[in-house]
Write a protein that holds these residues in place. Structure first.
Motif, PDB file in Angstrom:
ATOM      1  N   ALA A  55       0.842  -1.091   0.112  1.00 28.34           N
ATOM      2  CA  ALA A  55       0.084   0.008   0.021  1.00 28.34           C
ATOM      3  C   ALA A  55       0.699   1.328  -0.046  1.00 28.34           C
ATOM      4  O   ALA A  55       1.942   1.329   0.713  1.00 28.34           O
ATOM      5  N   GLU A  57      -1.169   4.913  -0.188  1.00 28.52           N
ATOM      6  CA  GLU A  57      -2.288   5.597  -0.378  1.00 28.52           C
ATOM      7  C   GLU A  57      -2.366   7.025   0.228  1.00 28.52           C
ATOM      8  O   GLU A  57      -2.021   7.031   1.521  1.00 28.52           O
ATOM      9  N   SER A  67      -3.801   5.863  -4.874  1.00 24.55           N
ATOM     10  CA  SER A  67      -3.593   4.606  -4.428  1.00 24.55           C
ATOM     11  C   SER A  67      -2.620   3.876  -5.319  1.00 24.55           C
ATOM     12  O   SER A  67      -3.141   3.810  -6.664  1.00 24.55           O
ATOM     13  N   LEU A  69      -1.895   0.835  -5.016  1.00 21.35           N
ATOM     14  CA  LEU A  69      -2.702  -0.420  -5.451  1.00 21.35           C
ATOM     15  C   LEU A  69      -3.653  -0.485  -6.739  1.00 21.35           C
ATOM     16  O   LEU A  69      -3.692  -1.477  -7.241  1.00 21.35           O
ATOM     17  N   TYR A  72      -0.360   1.315  -9.694  1.00 21.83           N
ATOM     18  CA  TYR A  72       0.788   0.519  -9.672  1.00 21.83           C
ATOM     19  C   TYR A  72       2.108   1.420  -9.871  1.00 21.83           C
ATOM     20  O   TYR A  72       3.290   0.846 -10.034  1.00 21.83           O
TER      21      TYR A  72
END
Length: 85
Positions: A55, A57, A67, A69, A72
């Protein structure tokens, strides 16, 4: 009641969750420094709880606005400027 400039400032609380397992702390430092250069008075916090693996974020006033996630990638300086201004 007289007009008070302080009451009209937009309050922005920034929380950054970053993965400890993958040593994302240098990215947290980089992003925090960019934010502080844009606006030195913003409140920046990190990892209220144990972070999720992978993570990174950025949350502003309780809303996730970036984010890793999902993207990438870590946010660029341009990404951060767009989020803060």
């Amino acid at each position: 009641c007289p007009w008070n400039f302080k009451n009209h400032l937009k309050i922005m609380n920034i929380h950054i969750e970053y993965c400890i397992k993958w040593n994302y702390e240098p990215e947290f430092d980089r992003v925090s420094n960019i934010i502080k250069n844009i606006s030195p008075n913003l409140n920046i916090s990190s990892n209220r709880e144990y972070p999720r693996s992978g993570a990174f974020e950025i949350e502003i006033n309780g809303k996730i606005v970036y984010s890793k996630l999902k993207t990438y990638k870590f946010p660029s300086e341009e990404d951060i400027i767009k989020l803060i201004k």
